[in-house]
Structures are given as structure tokens and as C-alpha cells.
Design a protein around this motif. Structure first.
Motif, PDB file in Angstrom:
ATOM      1  N   UNK A   1       0.831  -1.203   0.000  1.00  0.00           N
ATOM      2  CA  UNK A   1       0.000   0.000   0.000  1.00  0.00           C
ATOM      3  C   UNK A   1       0.863   1.249   0.000  1.00  0.00           C
ATOM      4  N   UNK A   2       1.884   1.275   0.860  1.00  0.00           N
ATOM      5  CA  UNK A   2       2.730   2.457   0.996  1.00  0.00           C
ATOM      6  C   UNK A   2       3.451   2.782  -0.313  1.00  0.00           C
ATOM      7  N   UNK A   3       4.002   1.776  -0.967  1.00  0.00           N
ATOM      8  CA  UNK A   3       4.723   2.004  -2.220  1.00  0.00           C
ATOM      9  C   UNK A   3       3.786   2.577  -3.280  1.00  0.00           C
TER      10      UNK A   3
ATOM     11  N   UNK B   1      -4.239   9.214  13.933  1.00  0.00           N
ATOM     12  CA  UNK B   1      -4.006   7.790  13.648  1.00  0.00           C
ATOM     13  C   UNK B   1      -4.356   6.909  14.838  1.00  0.00           C
ATOM     14  N   UNK B   2      -3.818   7.221  16.007  1.00  0.00           N
ATOM     15  CA  UNK B   2      -4.012   6.351  17.169  1.00  0.00           C
ATOM     16  C   UNK B   2      -5.473   6.335  17.614  1.00  0.00           C
ATOM     17  N   UNK B   3      -6.045   7.513  17.813  1.00  0.00           N
ATOM     18  CA  UNK B   3      -7.432   7.586  18.287  1.00  0.00           C
ATOM     19  C   UNK B   3      -8.388   6.933  17.291  1.00  0.00           C
TER      20      UNK B   3
ATOM     21  N   UNK C   1      -1.923  -0.819  11.204  1.00  0.00           N
ATOM     22  CA  UNK C   1      -2.902   0.240  11.008  1.00  0.00           C
ATOM     23  C   UNK C   1      -2.302   1.607  11.300  1.00  0.00           C
ATOM     24  N   UNK C   2      -1.530   1.688  12.374  1.00  0.00           N
ATOM     25  CA  UNK C   2      -0.942   2.961  12.774  1.00  0.00           C
ATOM     26  C   UNK C   2       0.103   3.428  11.767  1.00  0.00           C
ATOM     27  N   UNK C   3       0.892   2.501  11.255  1.00  0.00           N
ATOM     28  CA  UNK C   3       1.894   2.860  10.244  1.00  0.00           C
ATOM     29  C   UNK C   3       1.208   3.376   8.983  1.00  0.00           C
ATOM     30  N   UNK C   4       0.189   2.644   8.526  1.00  0.00           N
ATOM     31  CA  UNK C   4      -0.520   3.043   7.314  1.00  0.00           C
ATOM     32  C   UNK C   4      -1.220   4.380   7.490  1.00  0.00           C
ATOM     33  N   UNK C   5      -1.945   4.535   8.575  1.00  0.00           N
ATOM     34  CA  UNK C   5      -2.690   5.773   8.823  1.00  0.00           C
ATOM     35  C   UNK C   5      -1.736   6.953   9.009  1.00  0.00           C
TER      36      UNK C   5
END
Length: 287
Positions: A159-161, A194-196, A271-275
Motif C-alpha cells: 500500500x505504501x509504495x 491515527x491512534x485515536x 494500522x498505525x503505520x498506514x494511517x
């Protein structure tokens, strides 16, 4: 007694399918509205009125979904939901509806934005869980044997790439501030956004609806649409219908990937990395 239980089970089997059908209908209607009403262009940030083609988030989400389906094991075994699960699901859904409504009415300026978000999406759920824990234990997932803990890295990197490559063809939102201000802003933004959001919409809300509906995709659709809807408050143009369609074809589609990533991976860090990367895209900020 077993006959009554079986009859009740059969009578509600159509609900997950109905949720999926209605949800897909909403996504389709939103895409058609954006295509016809905005020439397929969507707003992607609260910091600018710039737009991008609506297929940009779709392509990244599609890559992430495919890689998630391939790399992560399927988890489909659920236990019967408890009364606490039902109460949690209803209350969390109400909070997810009240949050954007109050934000639109009062305005997404600070400190109003942070107070409403922390109060409704963090403090209220934690109080709900604390009260419920005293009355009845929550049901739990019956997971299949877990895969390698780093398997979620595959869809996250995919996804990131894709997201970063596509971003090179989009408008730049370069921020000219000193490094201290930038780092503090990114850290605070990561925590409050992201976290919340990932804890509330995926870990808490989606998990409860998966238990109630007995299926992964119905719960993903519910949580994704609710997550998308709150963005109206910060990316709205005043046209409620088009604003809602804009958020559905943008955040809503990305939410399908994030929801599946949670359902299959059962870990918060992907999830946190992606968001976090989505909100603090280095190509957009420093390109």
C-alpha cells in the motif's frame, strides 16, 4: 429450545448479506456522484482545496487488500455475542454519528476539534468498557493459529509504495516551518488522528460489529463508512451530499483496506503505520 435458537439464527442470516449489499450500493452511488458532479476529482486534505483523481486512493487500497488476502490467514470463527457486545456496538455507533454532527455544528477549530474527538472517541468508550466489564465479560474471537507476526508488513509496504508513487503525480502541500514545529505537529497529529481513530473505528467499533453480524466484511463496511463520514467536518464544501460522496470514495475506500488489515492481522501497528503515513505523506510534505 434448540429448535427456537435455530429458527432465530436462520431468521437473521440475511442481515450480513443485506449490510454488504446496502454498503456496496452506497459506495457505488458515491462514486457515480463524484464522477458526474466533480468530474471524478476528490478533495484529499483539510489543508487545501486541491483535488486528485478518485482512483488514486482506490488503486492503493486495492493493492493493500489483495496483498492482505494473500499474506494473512483468514479468521472467521466467532462466538455468540453477549449483551455487552450488543450494548457496546450500539453506543459506539451512536458516538461515531454524534462526533461528526457536533463537529459540523460547532466547527472543527481548536480546541473544539481535539476536545470532541478525545471526549467522544476515547473517554466515552473507555467509560463504557469500564462499566460493562463489571456487569458482563465480553465475548472473544476464536482465532485460527496466528501466522508470522511480521506478515502484515507485506500489505503495508505494498500500500505504501503504491500510495507514495501515486502521490508524486498529485499536488504538493509543502510546509515551510522549522523542524521542531514540524516534528511536534506530526507527533501530536499522529496521536490524535491515527491512534485515536484506529483504536475507535477498527479495534473497538469494527470488532463489536463483527461479533454481532458474525462476519468480517459487513463489519468492515460499517466501520469504514462511519470513519469516512466524520471527514465531512474538515473537508466539507457546504454541499452535504457531495461532501459525503467525496469522503466515501476517499477515506471510505481506504477504510476497507484498513478494516481488512485489522480483521486478518489482529495487530495495531500495521494500522498505525498506514494511517500515519497517509496523514504525513513525505512526498506531499517535502516534495
Amino acid at each position: 429450545m434448540s429448535g427456537t435458537a435455530d429458527a432465530r439464527r436462520v431468521s437473521v442470516q440475511w442481515i450480513p448479506s443485506a449490510v454488504i449489499a446496502v454498503g456496496l450500493g452506497i459506495y457505488l452511488a458515491a462514486a457515480v456522484a463524484v464522477y458526474l458532479g466533480a468530474a471524478g476529482q476528490i478533495r484529499f486534505t483539510a489543508d487545501s482545496s486541491a483535488t486528485i483523481p478518485m482512483w488514486h486512493p482506490w488503486l492503493a487500497a486495492a493493492v493493500g487488500i489483495v496483498l492482505t488476502l494473500v499474506a494473512l490467514p483468514r479468521r472467521t470463527a466467532f462466538v455468540t455475542p453477549t449483551t455487552r457486545d450488543r450494548v457496546d456496538a450500539v453506543v459506539l455507533t451512536l458516538l461515531a454519528v454524534i462526533f461528526p454532527a457536533l463537529l459540523v455544528l460547532s466547527g472543527p477549530t481548536e480546541p473544539n476539534y481535539t476536545v470532541l474527538k478525545v471526549g467522544l472517541l476515547v473517554i466515552c468508550p473507555l467509560l463504557l468498557f469500564a462499566v460493562g466489564r463489571r456487569r458482563e465479560p465480553a465475548s472473544t474471537f476464536i482465532d485460527e493459529p496466528p501466522g508470522h507476526r511480521w506478515r502484515p508488513l507485506v500489505p503495508v509496504l505494498g500500500w505504501a509504495a503504491t500510495h507514495l508513487v501515486i502521490s508524486t503525480h498529485g499536488p504538493s502541500q509543502r510546509i515551510d516551518v522549522d523542524w521542531v514545529t514540524l516534528v511536534v505537529g506530526l507527533v501530536l497529529g499522529f496521536l490524535i488522528n491515527a491512534v485515536v481513530e484506529e483504536f475507535f473505528y477498527r479495534r473497538w467499533l469494527q470488532t463489536r460489529w463483527a461479533r454481532l453480524l458474525g462476519g468480517t466484511w459487513p463489519a468492515i463496511i460499517v466501520s469504514s463508512l462511519l470513519w469516512a463520514s466524520w471527514h465531512i467536518a474538515i473537508q466539507g464544501s457546504g454541499d452535504l451530499g457531495m461532501d459525503l460522496a467525496n469522503t466515501i470514495v476517499n477515506q471510505g475506500v481506504t477504510g476497507l483496506f484498513l478494516g481488512l488489515l485489522w480483521a486478518r492481522g489482529r495487530a495495531m501497528w500495521p494500522l498505525l503505520v498506514t494511517h500515519g503515513l497517509m496523514n504525513a505523506n513525505p512526498v506531499v510534505l517535502f516534495g
